[in-house]
Scaffold this motif. Structure first.
Motif, short mmCIF file in Angstrom:
data_model
loop_
_atom_site.label_atom_id
_atom_site.label_comp_id
_atom_site.label_asym_id
_atom_site.label_seq_id
_atom_site.Cartn_x
_atom_site.Cartn_y
_atom_site.Cartn_z
N ALA A 26 38.44 -32.08 39.10
CA ALA A 26 39.36 -32.96 39.82
C ALA A 26 40.76 -32.63 39.35
CB ALA A 26 39.03 -34.43 39.56
N SER A 27 41.76 -33.16 40.04
CA SER A 27 43.14 -32.77 39.75
C SER A 27 43.82 -33.69 38.73
CB SER A 27 43.95 -32.75 41.04
OG SER A 27 43.85 -33.99 41.72
N TYR A 28 43.06 -34.56 38.07
CA TYR A 28 43.67 -35.50 37.13
C TYR A 28 44.40 -34.80 35.98
CZ TYR A 28 40.35 -38.61 39.51
OH TYR A 28 39.64 -39.30 40.45
N LYS A 29 43.84 -33.68 35.51
CA LYS A 29 44.46 -32.96 34.39
C LYS A 29 45.87 -32.50 34.75
CE LYS A 29 43.34 -28.73 33.77
NZ LYS A 29 42.53 -27.53 33.49
N PHE A 30 46.04 -32.03 35.99
CA PHE A 30 47.36 -31.57 36.41
C PHE A 30 48.34 -32.74 36.48
CE2 PHE A 30 44.35 -28.68 38.78
CZ PHE A 30 44.42 -27.66 37.85
N LEU A 60 49.83 -37.73 41.96
CA LEU A 60 48.57 -37.70 42.71
C LEU A 60 48.78 -38.12 44.16
CD1 LEU A 60 46.09 -39.02 40.03
CD2 LEU A 60 45.81 -36.92 41.35
N VAL A 61 49.58 -39.15 44.38
CA VAL A 61 49.86 -39.59 45.75
C VAL A 61 50.55 -38.48 46.54
CG1 VAL A 61 51.26 -41.18 47.14
CG2 VAL A 61 49.89 -42.06 45.24
N ASP A 62 51.51 -37.82 45.91
CA ASP A 62 52.21 -36.72 46.58
C ASP A 62 51.25 -35.62 46.99
OD1 ASP A 62 54.62 -38.00 46.34
OD2 ASP A 62 55.32 -36.83 44.61
N HIS A 63 50.31 -35.29 46.11
CA HIS A 63 49.37 -34.21 46.42
C HIS A 63 48.31 -34.65 47.43
CE1 HIS A 63 50.22 -30.61 43.91
NE2 HIS A 63 51.05 -31.47 43.34
N LEU A 64 47.92 -35.91 47.39
CA LEU A 64 46.97 -36.40 48.39
C LEU A 64 47.58 -36.33 49.79
CD1 LEU A 64 45.40 -39.46 46.56
CD2 LEU A 64 44.12 -37.55 47.54
N ARG A 65 48.87 -36.57 49.87
CA ARG A 65 49.54 -36.48 51.17
C ARG A 65 49.58 -35.04 51.67
NH1 ARG A 65 54.31 -40.72 49.38
NH2 ARG A 65 53.24 -42.63 50.08
N ARG A 66 49.57 -34.10 50.73
CA ARG A 66 49.58 -32.69 51.10
C ARG A 66 48.16 -32.19 51.38
NH1 ARG A 66 48.86 -27.70 48.77
NH2 ARG A 66 50.23 -26.06 49.54
N THR A 67 47.22 -32.55 50.50
CA THR A 67 45.83 -32.12 50.61
C THR A 67 44.94 -33.28 50.18
OG1 THR A 67 46.44 -29.85 50.04
CG2 THR A 67 44.11 -30.42 49.89
N ASP A 68 44.18 -33.84 51.09
CA ASP A 68 43.40 -35.04 50.77
C ASP A 68 42.28 -34.76 49.78
OD1 ASP A 68 42.90 -37.95 51.48
OD2 ASP A 68 40.92 -37.08 51.85
N ARG A 69 41.78 -33.54 49.76
CA ARG A 69 40.69 -33.19 48.84
C ARG A 69 41.28 -32.87 47.47
NH1 ARG A 69 35.61 -30.63 49.77
NH2 ARG A 69 34.40 -30.84 47.84
N ARG A 83 44.99 -43.49 48.00
CA ARG A 83 45.03 -43.36 49.46
C ARG A 83 45.45 -44.69 50.11
NH1 ARG A 83 39.96 -40.58 48.33
NH2 ARG A 83 40.27 -38.32 48.58
N LYS A 84 44.96 -45.79 49.57
CA LYS A 84 45.33 -47.10 50.11
C LYS A 84 46.83 -47.33 49.98
CE LYS A 84 40.96 -49.58 49.54
NZ LYS A 84 40.26 -50.72 48.85
N PHE A 85 47.41 -46.88 48.87
CA PHE A 85 48.86 -47.00 48.70
C PHE A 85 49.58 -46.17 49.75
CE2 PHE A 85 52.80 -45.24 46.92
CZ PHE A 85 53.52 -46.41 46.74
N SER A 86 49.10 -44.95 49.98
CA SER A 86 49.72 -44.08 50.99
C SER A 86 49.66 -44.69 52.38
CB SER A 86 49.05 -42.70 50.99
OG SER A 86 49.34 -41.99 49.82
N ARG A 87 48.57 -45.42 52.65
CA ARG A 87 48.41 -46.05 53.97
C ARG A 87 49.14 -47.39 54.06
NH1 ARG A 87 42.78 -44.26 53.26
NH2 ARG A 87 42.21 -46.41 52.66
N GLY A 88 49.77 -47.83 52.97
CA GLY A 88 50.49 -49.09 52.98
C GLY A 88 49.61 -50.31 52.82
N LEU A 96 49.97 -49.27 40.39
CA LEU A 96 50.13 -48.98 38.97
C LEU A 96 49.16 -49.78 38.12
CD1 LEU A 96 54.02 -48.70 38.64
CD2 LEU A 96 52.33 -46.94 39.18
N THR A 97 48.87 -51.01 38.51
CA THR A 97 47.90 -51.82 37.77
C THR A 97 46.52 -51.17 37.82
OG1 THR A 97 49.09 -53.88 38.22
CG2 THR A 97 46.76 -54.07 37.65
N ARG A 98 46.12 -50.73 39.00
CA ARG A 98 44.80 -50.10 39.13
C ARG A 98 44.78 -48.71 38.49
NH1 ARG A 98 42.13 -51.47 45.02
NH2 ARG A 98 42.93 -53.58 45.28
N THR A 99 45.91 -48.02 38.51
CA THR A 99 45.97 -46.71 37.85
C THR A 99 45.74 -46.86 36.36
OG1 THR A 99 47.50 -45.81 39.51
CG2 THR A 99 47.43 -44.70 37.37
#
Length: 343
Positions: A26-30, A60-69, A83-88, A96-99
């Motif tokens: 997963a991309s968490y390390k990056f 992570l939000v920035d990259h999800l907007r670029r590539t969802d996977r 994703r829910k944050f990106s969708r408003g 941030l609380t959930r992160t």
């Protein structure tokens, strides 16, 4: 007879080993790597998870907007929050609380794992249980004093983009076939029957594997736009050969033939220009390519496709290119000044 002298890796070498060779499920390390570099720039010794959550989630939000996977798993509770944050559907405070609660469950434990072992140098100490955050070590805070610090964020981003592109195409990162576009200095992929996908800067993708040094003279180079030591992408075998080669078989714009050089070595008064590098640099190019292949870098399949499936085939390919190049260009070149190579 003198014995061997043990060489210890530098701080930036340990950092790069984590980013370039750690496991990628997963991309968490990056995202954590970029968040740590940002925290280091603020000279903080301790960071609460709530503070770390902001740059971590933002990337992570920035990259999800670029590539969802963003991983090999088909689902993730935390990524769904992003994703829910990106969708408003949730606001930033909720993100941030959930992160802070969900985002760091495994990545903090796994960050320093490389090749099934912990790196001896650590960039933070996990104090989630006692203090609710992490302590940044002197090794991380000292990175910002190094010349290479300005390159590290670019390298994390480049590695992230290569890996996520492979995931988005539903292939293993080690099977990604990438191409170089010299017009824009970028790496792209072109899946069969699909449109071209621009991936990342070639400079950012290759710099970590040269440890931020010129391929030829080993002087410090930068990948930051506008920096006085901004590197060039150099064709090891000069592009002047392009019209003499069968284009369907040999691509001089292939990753196998691209190295990063300082401006002086590439185009200075005593620069390489359209000359063939000394034979020791061909050996170095072969080692670099074998290193990328052996480490299962995302560009591995590209190198295999371009130069051969076996080490013997790849060595033979480079030898044939060397012979062809010197027969046509006749002149050899080496840098006038050369620092001790960084191993």
């Amino acid at each position: 007879m003198a014995g061997f002298v043990e060489t210890n890796p530098t701080r930036d070498a340990y950092w790069r080993s984590i980013i370039l060779f750690g496991r990628n499920s997963a991309s968490y390390k990056f995202a954590l790597g970029k968040a740590l570099l940002e925290a280091a720039s603020h000279e903080k010794n301790f960071v609460y998870l709530e503070e770390l959550a902001e740059p971590y989630a933002r990337n992570l939000v920035d990259h999800l907007r670029r590539t969802d996977r963003q991983g090999t798993s088909p689902s993730s509770r935390f990524l769904e929050v992003c994703r829910k944050f990106s969708r408003g559907e949730i606001d930033k405070d909720e993100l941030l609380t959930r992160t802070a609660r969900l985002g760091f469950v495994n990545v903090i434990d796994a960050f320093h794992n490389v090749n099934q072992a912990e790196t001896p140098v650590r960039f933070f100490v996990d104090e989630r249980g006692a203090r609710g955050g992490i302590s940044l070590t002197d090794e991380l805070l000292s990175l910002k004093e190094d010349f290479q610090y300005g390159n590290l964020n670019h390298e994390v981003e480049a590695r992230w983009r290569l890996v996520e592109t492979a995931w988005s195409l539903d292939i293993s990162p080690s099977l990604l076939v990438a191409r170089y576009d010299p017009a824009v200095g970028g790496i792209y992929v072109e899946p069969s029957g699909a449109r071209r996908v621009d991936v990342t800067s070639c400079k950012d993708a290759l710099n970590g594997y040269q440890k931020g040094r010129c391929f030829y003279c080993s002087s410090d180079i930068s990948v930051e736009a506008g920096h006085e030591d901004l590197c060039d992408v150099d064709h090891f075998f000069p592009h002047a050969l392009a019209n003499l080669l069968p284009k369907h078989r040999i691509n001089l714009d292939g990753v196998w033939n691209l190295v990063l050089s300082c401006q002086g070595c590439n185009r200075g008064k005593q620069g390489k220009s359209a000359r063939v590098p000394a034979i020791r640099f061909l050996k170095k190019l072969h080692r670099r390519n074998e290193y990328l292949i052996g480490s299962h870098h995302p560009l591995r399949e590209t190198l295999l496709t371009q130069t051969g499936r076996t080490e013997a085939e790849r060595r033979s390919f480079l030898q044939e290119m060397e012979s062809f190049a010197i027969q046509n260009l006749v002149s050899r070149w080496e840098p006038s000044d050369e620092l001790r190579p960084v191993i």
